[in-house]
Design a protein around this motif. Structure first.
Motif, PDB file in Angstrom:
ATOM      1  N   TYR A  95     103.374  22.115 109.873  1.00 21.71           N
ATOM      2  CA  TYR A  95     103.271  22.185 108.424  1.00 21.71           C
ATOM      3  C   TYR A  95     103.189  23.646 108.005  1.00 21.71           C
ATOM      4  CZ  TYR A  95     101.993  17.220 108.596  1.00 21.71           C
ATOM      5  OH  TYR A  95     101.994  15.863 108.800  1.00 21.71           O
ATOM      6  N   LEU A  96     104.143  24.090 107.189  1.00 15.70           N
ATOM      7  CA  LEU A  96     104.209  25.479 106.739  1.00 15.70           C
ATOM      8  C   LEU A  96     103.411  25.635 105.450  1.00 15.70           C
ATOM      9  CD1 LEU A  96     108.034  25.986 107.354  1.00 15.70           C
ATOM     10  CD2 LEU A  96     106.136  26.348 108.958  1.00 15.70           C
ATOM     11  N   LEU A  97     102.502  26.612 105.420  1.00 18.16           N
ATOM     12  CA  LEU A  97     101.554  26.748 104.314  1.00 18.16           C
ATOM     13  C   LEU A  97     101.703  28.122 103.680  1.00 18.16           C
ATOM     14  CD1 LEU A  97      98.544  25.269 106.317  1.00 18.16           C
ATOM     15  CD2 LEU A  97     100.086  24.049 104.761  1.00 18.16           C
ATOM     16  N   GLN A 100      96.805  29.731  99.519  1.00 15.84           N
ATOM     17  CA  GLN A 100      95.486  29.695 100.134  1.00 15.84           C
ATOM     18  C   GLN A 100      94.814  28.340  99.999  1.00 15.84           C
ATOM     19  OE1 GLN A 100      94.221  32.332 101.963  1.00 15.84           O
ATOM     20  NE2 GLN A 100      92.775  30.755 102.620  1.00 15.84           N
ATOM     21  N   GLN A 101      95.017  27.687  98.874  1.00 25.17           N
ATOM     22  CA  GLN A 101      94.376  26.380  98.682  1.00 25.17           C
ATOM     23  C   GLN A 101      94.858  25.382  99.733  1.00 25.17           C
ATOM     24  OE1 GLN A 101      94.949  24.654  94.820  1.00 25.17           O
ATOM     25  NE2 GLN A 101      93.714  22.839  95.273  1.00 25.17           N
ATOM     26  N   ASN A 102      96.162  25.335  99.956  1.00 25.18           N
ATOM     27  CA  ASN A 102      96.678  24.414 100.972  1.00 25.18           C
ATOM     28  C   ASN A 102      96.219  24.814 102.364  1.00 25.18           C
ATOM     29  OD1 ASN A 102      98.083  22.690  99.235  1.00 25.18           O
ATOM     30  ND2 ASN A 102      99.890  24.007  99.225  1.00 25.18           N
ATOM     31  N   GLY A 117      89.915  13.814 118.334  1.00 26.47           N
ATOM     32  CA  GLY A 117      90.722  13.933 119.539  1.00 26.47           C
ATOM     33  C   GLY A 117      92.151  14.386 119.337  1.00 26.47           C
ATOM     34  N   VAL A 118      92.508  14.812 118.132  1.00 31.92           N
ATOM     35  CA  VAL A 118      93.860  15.309 117.871  1.00 31.92           C
ATOM     36  C   VAL A 118      93.863  16.825 118.093  1.00 31.92           C
ATOM     37  CG1 VAL A 118      95.715  15.534 116.173  1.00 31.92           C
ATOM     38  CG2 VAL A 118      94.273  13.474 116.201  1.00 31.92           C
ATOM     39  N   PRO A 119      94.682  17.348 119.005  1.00 29.80           N
ATOM     40  CA  PRO A 119      94.628  18.774 119.344  1.00 29.80           C
ATOM     41  C   PRO A 119      95.448  19.653 118.402  1.00 29.80           C
ATOM     42  CG  PRO A 119      96.209  17.689 120.765  1.00 29.80           C
ATOM     43  CD  PRO A 119      95.609  16.610 119.896  1.00 29.80           C
ATOM     44  N   SER A 120      95.244  19.502 117.099  1.00 31.10           N
ATOM     45  CA  SER A 120      95.950  20.325 116.125  1.00 31.10           C
ATOM     46  C   SER A 120      95.249  21.668 115.971  1.00 31.10           C
ATOM     47  CB  SER A 120      96.038  19.599 114.783  1.00 31.10           C
ATOM     48  OG  SER A 120      94.752  19.152 114.370  1.00 31.10           O
ATOM     49  N   VAL A 121      95.959  22.635 115.379  1.00 37.75           N
ATOM     50  CA  VAL A 121      95.423  23.992 115.270  1.00 37.75           C
ATOM     51  C   VAL A 121      96.125  24.708 114.127  1.00 37.75           C
ATOM     52  CG1 VAL A 121      97.102  24.941 116.920  1.00 37.75           C
ATOM     53  CG2 VAL A 121      94.878  26.074 116.618  1.00 37.75           C
ATOM     54  N   ILE A 122      95.441  25.649 113.503  1.00 39.23           N
ATOM     55  CA  ILE A 122      96.064  26.535 112.521  1.00 39.23           C
ATOM     56  C   ILE A 122      96.646  27.737 113.272  1.00 39.23           C
ATOM     57  CG2 ILE A 122      95.703  28.008 110.519  1.00 39.23           C
ATOM     58  CD1 ILE A 122      95.496  25.069 109.842  1.00 39.23           C
ATOM     59  N   VAL A 123      97.909  28.052 112.994  1.00 39.05           N
ATOM     60  CA  VAL A 123      98.575  29.160 113.691  1.00 39.05           C
ATOM     61  C   VAL A 123      99.060  30.178 112.672  1.00 39.05           C
ATOM     62  CG1 VAL A 123      99.273  27.686 115.611  1.00 39.05           C
ATOM     63  CG2 VAL A 123     100.845  28.048 113.692  1.00 39.05           C
ATOM     64  N   SER A 124      99.350  31.379 113.165  1.00 42.44           N
ATOM     65  CA  SER A 124      99.856  32.461 112.317  1.00 42.44           C
ATOM     66  C   SER A 124     101.314  32.215 111.952  1.00 42.44           C
ATOM     67  CB  SER A 124      99.745  33.787 113.072  1.00 42.44           C
ATOM     68  OG  SER A 124     100.660  33.798 114.160  1.00 42.44           O
ATOM     69  N   PRO A 125     101.822  32.909 110.933  1.00 41.12           N
ATOM     70  CA  PRO A 125     103.245  32.787 110.611  1.00 41.12           C
ATOM     71  C   PRO A 125     104.153  33.140 111.791  1.00 41.12           C
ATOM     72  CG  PRO A 125     102.082  33.806 108.788  1.00 41.12           C
ATOM     73  CD  PRO A 125     101.104  33.708 109.919  1.00 41.12           C
ATOM     74  N   ASP A 138     108.588  34.833 105.488  1.00 43.33           N
ATOM     75  CA  ASP A 138     108.285  35.532 104.247  1.00 43.33           C
ATOM     76  C   ASP A 138     107.462  34.631 103.324  1.00 43.33           C
ATOM     77  OD1 ASP A 138     108.385  37.605 102.380  1.00 43.33           O
ATOM     78  OD2 ASP A 138     110.071  36.671 101.339  1.00 43.33           O
ATOM     79  N   GLY A 139     106.287  35.072 102.931  1.00 47.22           N
ATOM     80  CA  GLY A 139     105.425  34.311 102.041  1.00 47.22           C
ATOM     81  C   GLY A 139     104.509  33.328 102.726  1.00 47.22           C
ATOM     82  N   LEU A 140     104.684  33.123 104.014  1.00 49.85           N
ATOM     83  CA  LEU A 140     103.807  32.189 104.739  1.00 49.85           C
ATOM     84  C   LEU A 140     102.436  32.810 104.991  1.00 49.85           C
ATOM     85  CD1 LEU A 140     105.721  30.340 107.611  1.00 49.85           C
ATOM     86  CD2 LEU A 140     104.975  29.446 105.409  1.00 49.85           C
ATOM     87  N   LEU A 141     101.402  32.014 104.811  1.00 49.28           N
ATOM     88  CA  LEU A 141     100.045  32.436 105.172  1.00 49.28           C
ATOM     89  C   LEU A 141      99.640  31.907 106.537  1.00 49.28           C
ATOM     90  CD1 LEU A 141      98.127  31.938 101.806  1.00 49.28           C
ATOM     91  CD2 LEU A 141      99.214  34.015 102.702  1.00 49.28           C
ATOM     92  N   GLY A 142     100.253  30.821 106.943  1.00 52.81           N
ATOM     93  CA  GLY A 142      99.928  30.202 108.224  1.00 52.81           C
ATOM     94  C   GLY A 142     100.620  28.858 108.316  1.00 52.81           C
ATOM     95  N   ALA A 143     100.261  28.099 109.346  1.00 55.64           N
ATOM     96  CA  ALA A 143     100.847  26.775 109.541  1.00 55.64           C
ATOM     97  C   ALA A 143      99.876  25.919 110.321  1.00 55.64           C
ATOM     98  CB  ALA A 143     102.178  26.868 110.268  1.00 55.64           C
ATOM     99  N   ALA A 144      99.959  24.619 110.126  1.00 52.45           N
ATOM    100  CA  ALA A 144      99.176  23.655 110.910  1.00 52.45           C
ATOM    101  C   ALA A 144     100.105  23.053 111.953  1.00 52.45           C
ATOM    102  CB  ALA A 144      98.600  22.573 110.009  1.00 52.45           C
ATOM    103  N   TRP A 145      99.701  23.152 113.213  1.00 48.10           N
ATOM    104  CA  TRP A 145     100.543  22.728 114.337  1.00 48.10           C
ATOM    105  C   TRP A 145      99.832  21.595 115.074  1.00 48.10           C
ATOM    106  CZ3 TRP A 145     104.742  21.719 116.585  1.00 48.10           C
ATOM    107  CH2 TRP A 145     104.937  21.749 117.963  1.00 48.10           C
TER     108      TRP A 145
END
Length: 388
Positions: A95-97, A100-102, A117-125, A138-145
């Protein structure tokens, strides 16, 4: 009366998509005799065959996380258990974010997913681009993987469930449209079809976008609305990335893509799409909207032409959550619909839940938030309750 139509059934399931097929199988597997599934067209001919095939547990509430985990587990072993290949792959959801609110909301959701038990993580752009090479940061703050999420082939799942249901004694009758439901004193007594009547005391509404019309046959409002969703397929890409997620989703625009053959599947939910049963595949305006988003988030996609596509229907509830419940107003009416785009991944758990409801057992999932009567009249009018 058609020779293929039985006089009586213990349960009549209306709808031959993944939800109905799973329910028929789980009831028959539990030893319920005389299970009949009715489908007005071919199996999987409705929304199921138009689904993108995503399977995930990366939800924002515990109930849907549990249901998603069950879907992933069931589909991972489906080929073994049902002798039906479904092309299941666990290539992850990204998920591309870009605001900041999202990012804050997804950070909270990831913490909840981890707790279950779900191994999700927030990652850098930069990490997001490594995972999904076609994106622009461009414009991405991060992503949920969520690396354990995946995809499969919906129509193959339906065929697997249907074949297994038949082996367990269920009857599956295609090209048999339901035209009415009989009741006496608020109790189901039978189902009327274009080929005759089946006496029964239990009906399961699993008709997807058409469920509201089925409920109206016994005076029950099932608050689902049909909304068209379109999917397009690109021409073959000369340099398709060696690896790519099951779905890369730009949030909140809901533009998404994943590899399909030698090209890409592209999807986008147009926020201006009116409710209705429009199944025309119409590229012009839709492609302009999709192209505007893709030009920012994955511009390389714009270099490739569209080969084909299709239109299908979501069955959307006011809060975008499914309805899985035993109707209180009409004895013998069970409802499993309103999945708002999540029906395929929720098929396995739904079959288990409806089986337990029919047998009078407490489901092993928390379904309190999926009650049929949870919506007020104002909710239904506005469609502004919580969104998953």
């Amino acid at each position: 009366m058609s020779k293929d139509l039985p006089d009586h059934a213990a349960v009549v399931v209306i709808g031959g998509g993944v939800i109905g097929a799973s329910i028929a199988f789980h009831l028959a597997e539990a030893g319920v005799s005389d299970v009949v599934l009715l489908e007005r067209d071919e199996l999987a001919a409705g929304s199921t065959c138009k689904a993108a095939g995503g399977v995930r547990a990366s939800f924002s509430n515990a109930a849907n996380i549990a249901i998603g985990l069950r879907g992933l587990e069931a589909y991972a072993q489906f080929a073994r258990d049902f002798e039906q290949e479904i092309d299941f792959r666990r290539d992850g959801y990204l998920y591309l974010l870009s605001d900041q609110q999202n990012l804050d909301v997804f950070t909270e959701s990831v913490a909840l997913q981890n707790a279950h038990g779900v191994p999700s993580v927030i990652v850098s752009p930069e990490e997001a681009q490594r995972i999904s090479p076609l994106i622009d940061t461009d414009g991405l703050l991060g992503a949920a993987w969520s690396p354990h999420d995946g995809k499969a082939t919906p129509e193959s799942v339906v065929m697997g469930y249907a074949a297994a249901a038949r082996r367990k004694g269920a009857r599956i009758i295609r090209h048999c449209e339901v035209t009415g439901i009989d009741s006496d004193g608020g109790t189901i007594t039978g189902v009327v079809t274009e080929h005759g009547r089946i006496a029964t005391s239990t009906v399961v509404v699993a008709a997807g976008a058409w469920s509201r019309a089925i409920g109206a046959m016994v005076g029950v409002d099932i608050p689902v609305s049909p909304v068209r969703r379109q999917i397009a397929f690109t021409e073959p890409l000369r340099e398709l990335p060696a690896t790519s997620p099951s779905l890369t989703i730009d949030f909140p625009s809901n533009f998404y893509f994943h590899p399909e053959g030698k090209g890409l599947l592209l999807g986008w939910s147009d926020p201006d799409e009116p409710e209705g049963f429009n199944l025309k595949f119409e590229l012009d305006d839709w492609l302009l909207g999709l192209g505007e988003i893709a030009g920012t988030r994955a511009p390389a996609i714009l270099d490739y032409g569209i080969a084909t596509g299709w239109a299908g229907l979501y069955e959307v509830t006011p809060d975008r959550n499914q309805i899985i419940d035993r109707c209180k107003a009409v004895e013998g009416l069970l409802v499993a619909t309103g999945y708002s785009g999540h029906g395929f991944l929720m098929g396995p758990a739904t079959g288990e839940i409806v089986r337990d409801l029919y047998l009078g057992k407490e489901p092993s999932y928390d379904i309190r938030s999926f009650a049929l009567d949870r919506f007020s009249a104002a909710d239904i009018e506005r469609g502004e309750t919580n969104i998953v």
